[in-house]
Scaffold this motif. Structure first.
Motif, PDB file in Angstrom:
ATOM      1  N   VAL A   1      26.378   9.073  53.372  1.00 42.61           N
ATOM      2  CA  VAL A   1      24.981   9.376  53.078  1.00 42.61           C
ATOM      3  C   VAL A   1      24.515  10.546  53.946  1.00 42.61           C
ATOM      4  CG1 VAL A   1      24.480   6.964  52.522  1.00 42.61           C
ATOM      5  CG2 VAL A   1      24.065   7.787  54.849  1.00 42.61           C
ATOM      6  N   GLU A   2      23.422  11.156  53.526  1.00 40.47           N
ATOM      7  CA  GLU A   2      22.706  12.078  54.409  1.00 40.47           C
ATOM      8  C   GLU A   2      21.743  11.204  55.202  1.00 40.47           C
ATOM      9  OE1 GLU A   2      20.841  15.318  52.467  1.00 40.47           O
ATOM     10  OE2 GLU A   2      22.725  16.336  52.039  1.00 40.47           O
ATOM     11  N   TYR A   3      22.178  10.781  56.365  1.00 34.84           N
ATOM     12  CA  TYR A   3      21.446   9.747  57.083  1.00 34.84           C
ATOM     13  C   TYR A   3      20.088  10.245  57.557  1.00 34.84           C
ATOM     14  CZ  TYR A   3      20.151   6.112  60.311  1.00 34.84           C
ATOM     15  OH  TYR A   3      19.458   5.112  60.941  1.00 34.84           O
ATOM     16  N   SER A   4      19.062   9.446  57.231  1.00 31.86           N
ATOM     17  CA  SER A   4      17.689   9.804  57.570  1.00 31.86           C
ATOM     18  C   SER A   4      16.845   8.542  57.487  1.00 31.86           C
ATOM     19  CB  SER A   4      17.149  10.835  56.571  1.00 31.86           C
ATOM     20  OG  SER A   4      17.081  10.249  55.272  1.00 31.86           O
TER      21      SER A   4
ATOM     22  N   ARG B   1      23.774  13.257  45.695  1.00 31.77           N
ATOM     23  CA  ARG B   1      24.504  11.991  45.641  1.00 31.77           C
ATOM     24  C   ARG B   1      24.489  11.271  46.984  1.00 31.77           C
ATOM     25  NH1 ARG B   1      29.677  12.473  45.227  1.00 31.77           N
ATOM     26  NH2 ARG B   1      30.015  10.436  44.285  1.00 31.77           N
ATOM     27  N   HIS B   2      24.308  12.022  48.063  1.00 26.54           N
ATOM     28  CA  HIS B   2      24.368  11.441  49.402  1.00 26.54           C
ATOM     29  C   HIS B   2      22.984  11.150  49.967  1.00 26.54           C
ATOM     30  CE1 HIS B   2      28.126  13.703  48.852  1.00 26.54           C
ATOM     31  NE2 HIS B   2      28.680  12.803  49.622  1.00 26.54           N
ATOM     32  N   ASN B   3      21.953  11.396  49.169  1.00 28.49           N
ATOM     33  CA  ASN B   3      20.589  11.377  49.685  1.00 28.49           C
ATOM     34  C   ASN B   3      19.816  10.146  49.211  1.00 28.49           C
ATOM     35  OD1 ASN B   3      17.617  12.173  48.766  1.00 28.49           O
ATOM     36  ND2 ASN B   3      18.087  13.171  50.702  1.00 28.49           N
ATOM     37  N   GLN B   4      18.918   9.644  50.072  1.00 26.94           N
ATOM     38  CA  GLN B   4      18.039   8.541  49.693  1.00 26.94           C
ATOM     39  C   GLN B   4      16.578   8.976  49.827  1.00 26.94           C
ATOM     40  OE1 GLN B   4      20.770   7.742  51.938  1.00 26.94           O
ATOM     41  NE2 GLN B   4      21.794   7.384  49.997  1.00 26.94           N
ATOM     42  N   ASN B   5      15.826   8.842  48.752  1.00 30.14           N
ATOM     43  CA  ASN B   5      14.383   9.108  48.765  1.00 30.14           C
ATOM     44  C   ASN B   5      14.044  10.530  49.199  1.00 30.14           C
ATOM     45  OD1 ASN B   5      13.677   6.438  47.962  1.00 30.14           O
ATOM     46  ND2 ASN B   5      14.048   5.751  50.055  1.00 30.14           N
TER      47      ASN B   5
ATOM     48  N   LYS C   1      21.823  14.358  58.331  1.00 29.91           N
ATOM     49  CA  LYS C   1      23.215  14.770  58.467  1.00 29.91           C
ATOM     50  C   LYS C   1      24.116  13.712  57.841  1.00 29.91           C
ATOM     51  CE  LYS C   1      22.619  17.643  62.567  1.00 29.91           C
ATOM     52  NZ  LYS C   1      23.073  17.934  63.948  1.00 29.91           N
ATOM     53  N   ARG C   2      25.230  14.175  57.319  1.00 34.65           N
ATOM     54  CA  ARG C   2      26.132  13.255  56.625  1.00 34.65           C
ATOM     55  C   ARG C   2      26.772  12.288  57.612  1.00 34.65           C
ATOM     56  NH1 ARG C   2      28.563  16.041  51.267  1.00 34.65           N
ATOM     57  NH2 ARG C   2      26.550  16.781  50.518  1.00 34.65           N
TER      58      ARG C   2
ATOM     59  N   PRO D   1      25.273   5.976  45.408  1.00 32.66           N
ATOM     60  CA  PRO D   1      26.306   6.316  44.416  1.00 32.66           C
ATOM     61  C   PRO D   1      27.659   6.672  45.009  1.00 32.66           C
ATOM     62  CG  PRO D   1      24.659   8.071  44.592  1.00 32.66           C
ATOM     63  CD  PRO D   1      24.130   6.908  45.354  1.00 32.66           C
ATOM     64  N   THR D   2      27.732   6.920  46.334  1.00 25.88           N
ATOM     65  CA  THR D   2      29.019   7.215  46.963  1.00 25.88           C
ATOM     66  C   THR D   2      29.667   5.962  47.545  1.00 25.88           C
ATOM     67  OG1 THR D   2      28.001   7.686  49.105  1.00 25.88           O
ATOM     68  CG2 THR D   2      28.198   9.528  47.557  1.00 25.88           C
TER      69      THR D   2
END
Length: 324
Positions: A278-281, A230-234, A239-240, A260-261
């Motif tokens: 998000v899991e920022y990346s 849910r926190h991830n993109q692509n 790290k959150r 979605p969050t």
């Protein structure tokens, strides 16, 4: 055809969802209509006396047509929905997809089979899988991995990275998910203490071996890691981090689908301000940039700097010297 075979054939046709008339059956099987009535009576008696086996299944009649009232099979509208999702996913090669669709429509009436075959015949003409044509064992691989996850065992995989290097990894498998045309294994490395979820594309996994080693996670810990999607993109790792941005485009739903969050902080006629964990990346940056000028990032500072640097590099691609 003898009587027993005829009754079994009628039952099979009814089970596949076919609606059939007494006159049609009598004509096809070359018997008197009263013979068909007796067949129907036998089938009704069988259904009535075997409720533990057939549940509430009943043989009904309407406008001289017989049919079963079963709702536990995919209805035509549900089947159409599933077919459209499968074709749109582009996860399988064309041959495997066609085999699966043929199996899905197998239990439906003859008229519906023809409809669905003609329907996805046209779709298949322009179908292109997103993968590299390695979906032959995808079903088995997903099934095996889910079994290993349920048993709570660690695994060892040989994985082909994006740079084509093969690496061996011992992992705690967490979940198998589908995203953007591919299946991924979400797992944590056994040689790391941070229990960070890493994403492995299933078609890049060359071998899998289950180990006699239990995953050192309680059920709550596993659910928390599974929630990483849910926190991830692509499917990029990171790290959150909580980001803030403003959206001015026409479809807020599109942003909520990608994040979605996300939560709405402020809203007026011109824009919507949101925050999202998000899991920022790099995947987050790509997702934000995909909306062009409809998104303006407000923070934190690291995200602002990363966006500025990405835009600087992109701008350099489109600056031409005079006369070029």
């Amino acid at each position: 055809m003898d009587k027993k075979s005829r009754i079994l054939m009628i039952l099979y046709r009814l089970l596949t969802g076919e609606h059939i008339s007494q006159q049609e059956l009598a004509s096809q099987y070359e018997v008197e209509p009263r013979s068909i009535r007796r067949d129907i009576a036998i089938l009704r008696q069988f259904l009535s006396e075997n409720r533990e086996l057939v549940g509430d299944l009943e043989l009904l009649r309407k406008n001289e047509v017989y049919y079963l009232n079963h709702t536990d099979l995919l209805q035509p509208d549900e089947l159409l929905f599933v077919i459209k999702v499968l074709i749109g996913s582009r996860v399988m090669d064309q041959t495997k997809l066609k085999e699966l669709l043929d199996k899905l429509i197998l239990g439906h009436a003859r008229q519906e089979k023809e409809f669905f075959k003609n329907l996805f015949k046209d779709d298949m003409k322009s179908y292109r899988s997103a993968g590299e044509g390695e979906s032959a064992d995808l079903f088995e691989r997903v099934w095996k991995l889910e079994g290993m996850i349920r048993r709570g065992n660690a695994i060892r995989i040989r994985y082909e990275r994006l740079d084509n290097e093969l690496v061996d990894r011992e992992l705690y498998p967490v979940s198998v998910v589908f995203s953007e045309y591919y299946f991924y294994l979400l797992a944590c490395r056994t040689d790391k203490d941070d229990m960070m979820v890493i994403y492995y594309r299933l078609d890049r996994i060359k071998s899998i071996k289950e180990l006699n080693q239990k995953v050192s996670l309680d059920i709550n810990g596993r659910y928390e890691l599974r929630d990483a999607k849910r926190h991830n993109q692509n499917m990029f790792m990171g790290k959150r981090l909580r980001i803030r941005f403003v959206y001015t485009g026409p479809s807020l739903e599109a942003i909520l689908d990608k994040f979605p969050t996300a939560e709405i902080v402020r809203r007026d006629e011109r824009e919507v301000e949101l925050t999202a964990m998000v899991e920022y990346s790099r995947g987050t940056v790509m997702e934000l940039l995909s909306q062009g000028s409809w998104i303006r990032v407000l923070g934190p500072e690291k995200v602002l700097k990363d966006m500025q640097e990405e835009l600087r590099v992109m701008k350099s691609y489109y600056i031409y010297s005079t006369g070029t």
